[in-house]
Write an enzyme that holds these catalytic residues in place. Structure first.
Site, short mmCIF file in Angstrom:
data_model
loop_
_atom_site.label_atom_id
_atom_site.label_comp_id
_atom_site.label_asym_id
_atom_site.label_seq_id
_atom_site.Cartn_x
_atom_site.Cartn_y
_atom_site.Cartn_z
CB ILE A 42 41.11 52.30 35.37
CG1 ILE A 42 41.37 53.58 34.57
CG2 ILE A 42 41.13 51.07 34.47
CD1 ILE A 42 40.35 53.85 33.48
CB ILE A 45 39.85 42.38 34.78
CG1 ILE A 45 39.53 43.34 33.64
CG2 ILE A 45 39.36 40.99 34.45
CD1 ILE A 45 40.06 42.92 32.29
CE LYS A 78 44.76 24.81 37.71
NZ LYS A 78 45.02 25.83 36.68
CG LEU A 353 44.87 41.50 30.90
CD1 LEU A 353 43.56 42.00 31.49
CD2 LEU A 353 44.68 40.14 30.25
CD GLU A 362 45.03 23.69 30.13
OE1 GLU A 362 45.65 23.72 31.21
OE2 GLU A 362 44.40 22.69 29.73
#
Length: 525
Positions: A42, A45, A78, A353, A362
Site C-alpha cells: 500500500i 500518500i 511556516k 484519512l 488550511e
C-alpha cells in the site's frame, strides 16, 4: 477485576499510524502493548505537507526537539499561507495576493478600558476591529494582515520566525515537512520505545458476536488481536468502513474538488531563500499548493474531476511549475471529502484519512490526527467501552470537523471568480452548510468575535484575515468602538508596526537559520 486496556493494534502506517503509535506509547507507557501492522504493497500518500502551530507542542510531548527531527524531515518553518488569485484581480495582469498569518494564542487583545476586567469582551477588543474602523475611514495604511501581525512583512523578507541564539518563537509559526520522512522518524522513535512493527498484507477483519473487531487476519494467516483497534488505513477505511460498515458522509456538495496530483519541484534555497509560507494559487479548475522544504518543494494541484481530466490536470500543474518539475514523477490521488458518521465504533477508532478529510487548503490534516489522539486520551476507555464515552468522543470530533470544514468552505463561497466553468460552479452550485451561513450572516454586520465559534482552532482573527483578503468586509465598524477611545487602537497598531520593523532588522533569513540548524544536528550526531 482488572478491566484496563492492555493492548492496542494500529492498522496502517504513514503519518497517522506512526504518530498514533508514538503518541499513545508516550502517554500510556510500557503497561500497554502497542503493535502497528502495515503493508508494503500500500503506497503512502506522503507529500510535502504543511501544518499549524499545534505540532510544535506535539513533537515536544514526544520528546523530539527541532534540532533532532527537523533536519531528518526536510522541514522548514511556516508563518502564514499566501493566497494568490482567489478573487478577481483589481487590474488585468496583476495577481491578487493576501496573507493568512498565524496569530498568537491567546490572541493579542487591546484593553478597552483602564479597568482590569471588561465584562463584554473579557480582556478587550481584537485589534482587527480598530483596523477596520481606520480602513472604512480611508486612513489605514496597510492591509489587515500586515497591520495586525508581523507575519506578512517577515514572509516577504523570507525571515525565520525565531532568532538563532534564542530558539523560542518570536512570531507564531508551524512547519512544512516531508510527510514520508516524518512517518519514518516517528516509526524509529516509536519502535525504539517498544512499539512492535508487523509488515503484512491484511486479508480481513473478523467480528465477534457483538459486532466488535475480534481479530485482524493477515494474508499469510497471521492473526493479530488487541483490546483496542485504530484504523489508520487512509481512504480505504479497512476496519471502520469495510469491516464495521460505518457509513461515510460526503461533503463534496460543499467542496467540489475530489482529486489531486502531487509533484516534487526543484528549489535553489541558497540563491532564492526559503519562503516561510505555504502558497495556495488558484488556477482554472482548483488550486495549487507550493510547500517549500529544505531540499525541494512539495507541490500539488487540487481540482475537480467534473471539470478536468487526470492528464489535463497534470499538464496544467507542470505548465504552472515550469522547469522546476521536469522529469519529476507525479502522484495522482483520488480523495474523498467528508467524514464517517461516527469515528469510534465499538472497539475501533478511525484516525486520519480513514476518519475524515478536508482538502489541505488550511493545512489541517496532521492537526486532525493530533486532536483525535488527545481527545482519545481524554476519553480513554476500559474494556467495557462505555457508550457514553464513545458518544462524547464522536461529538467532539464531529464539532472539530464541522468547524474546520466551514472555515475551508468559506474560502470558496466568498470568492467572486466566475471565469471558468469550475469557478462558475463554485459560485452557483456550492452547498453552504447551515452552520457557515449563520456565521456569514453575522460577519456581514461585523468582523467576527470568538462568540459563536464552537471549536476554535481558527479564531476571530483567522476568520477576519480571510474575509479581508476576499474583500468581504462589513460596511460598518464594530458598534462598541463608538463608545471607546480610538487612541487605544491607534497606539496598538503603531506598536505592531514598530515591532514588525524591529523583527525585520533582527531576525535571520530562514535559509540561514535552517542551515545552522542542520549544521548543529550533524555536529551532534
Amino acid at each position: 477485576m482488572d478491566n484496563r486496556i492492555r493492548s492496542i493494534l494500529i492498522v496502517g502506517g504513514g503519518t497517522a499510524g506512526w504518530l498514533s503509535a508514538a503518541y499513545l506509547n508516550r502517554a500510556l507507557g510500557p503497561g500497554v502493548e502497542i503493535t502497528l501492522v502495515e503493508s508494503t504493497a500500500i503506497g503512502r500518500i506522503g507529500v510535502g505537507e504543511a501544518t499549524i502551530p499545534t505540532l510544535r507542542n506535539t513533537m515536544r510531548f514526544l520528546g523530539a526537539e527541532e534540532e533532532e527531527w527537523m533536519p531528518k524531515c526536510n522541514a522548514t518553518f511556516k508563518t502564514a499561507i499566501r493566497f494568490v488569485n482567489w478573487t478577481k484581480p483589481a487590474r488585468a495582469g496583476t495577481p491578487d495576493v493576501y496573507y493568512h498569518p498565524f496569530s498568537e494564542r491567546p490572541e493579542k487583545l487591546v484593553a478597552a478600558f483602564d479597568q482590569p476586567y471588561f465584562p463584554v469582551l473579557g480582556e478587550g477588543v481584537s485589534i482587527m476591529h480598530y483596523w477596520l474602523r481606520e480602513h472604512l475611514q480611508g486612513v489605514a495604511k496597510a492591509p489587515m494582515a500586515y497591520a495586525c501581525s508581523p507575519g506578512p512583512r517577515l514572509c516577504d523578507l523570507r525571515k525565520s520566525p525565531r532568532f538563532r541564539e534564542s530558539p523560542e518563537h518570536e512570531i507564531a509559526s508551524a512547519y512544512h515537512l516531508d510527510a514520508g520522512l516524518l512517518a519514518g522518524f516517528l516509526r524509529d522513535l516509536a519502535m525504539g520505545r517498544g512499539v512492535k512493527h508487523v509488515v503484512a498484507d491484511i486479508a480481513e477483519a473478523r467480528l465477534d458476536t457483538s459486532g466488535a473487531i475480534q481479530a485482524v487476519i493477515c494474508a499469510d494467516g497471521l492473526s493479530l488481536t488487541a483490546d483496542l483497534y485504530l484504523d489508520c488505513t487512509g481512504f480505504r477505511g479497512l476496519l471502520i468502513n469495510q469491516a464495521l460498515g460505518e457509513p461515510f458522509i460526503s461533503d463534496t456538495p460543499s467542496l467540489l474538488c475530489d482529486s489531486a496530483v502531487a509533484i516534487s519541484a526543484r528549489n535553489d534555497p541558497g540563491r532564492e531563500g526559503i519562503p516561510p509560507y505555504t502558497q495556495a494559487t488558484a488556477l482554472g479548475h482548483g488550486w495549487v499548493w507550493d510547500i517549500p522544504l529544505y531540499h525541494r518543494n512539495g507541490c500539488g494541484y487540487v481540482y475537480s474531476s467534473a471539470f478536468l481530466g487526470r492528464d489535463e490536470a497534470e499538464a496544467e500543474l507542470r505548465a504552472f511549475l515550469g522547469p522546476r518539475a521536469e522529469g519529476m514523477e507525479p502522484n495522482h490521488i483520488r480523495i474523498r471529502t467528508g467524514r464517517n458518521r461516527n469515528q469510534w465504533v465499538k472497539n475501533c477508532v478511525s484516525v486520519g484519512l480513514s476518519s475524515c478529510f478536508i482538502e489541505p487548503l488550511e493545512s489541517t490534516g496532521i492537526f486532525i490526527v493530533e486532536y483525535q489522539l488527545s481527545t482519545l486520551l481524554t476519553l480513554f476507555p476500559d474494556r467495557s467501552f462505555d457508550e457514553a464515552r464513545i458518544r462524547r468522543y464522536n461529538e467532539a470530533i464531529g464539532d472539530c470537523y464541522e468547524e474546520l470544514r466551514d472555515f475551508v468552505v468559506m474560502h470558496y463561497c466568498t470568492t467572486d471568480r466566475d471565469d471558468t466553468p469550475f469557478w462558475n460552479a463554485v459560485q452557483h452550485d456550492t452547498v453552504v452548510p447551515d452552520s457557515l451561513k449563520e456565521k456569514l450572516d453575522f460577519f456581514a454586520t461585523t468582523l467576527p468575535t470568538t462568540d459563536g465559534l464552537k471549536f476554535a482552532v481558527f479564531r476571530a482573527r483567522n476568520y477576519g484575515c480571510i474575509l479581508a483578503g476576499m474583500r468581504r468586509l462589513p460596511k460598518s465598524p464594530y458598534p462598541l468602538l463608538e463608545h471607546l477611545d480610538p487612541s487605544v487602537g491607534q497606539r496598538e497598531l503603531a506598536r505592531i508596526a514598530a515591532h514588525t520593523e524591529t523583527l525585520a532588522r533582527a531576525l535571520p533569513d530562514q535559509f540561514e537559520y535552517l542551515t545552522n540548524l542542520h549544521y548543529r544536528a550533524a555536529s551532534r550526531a
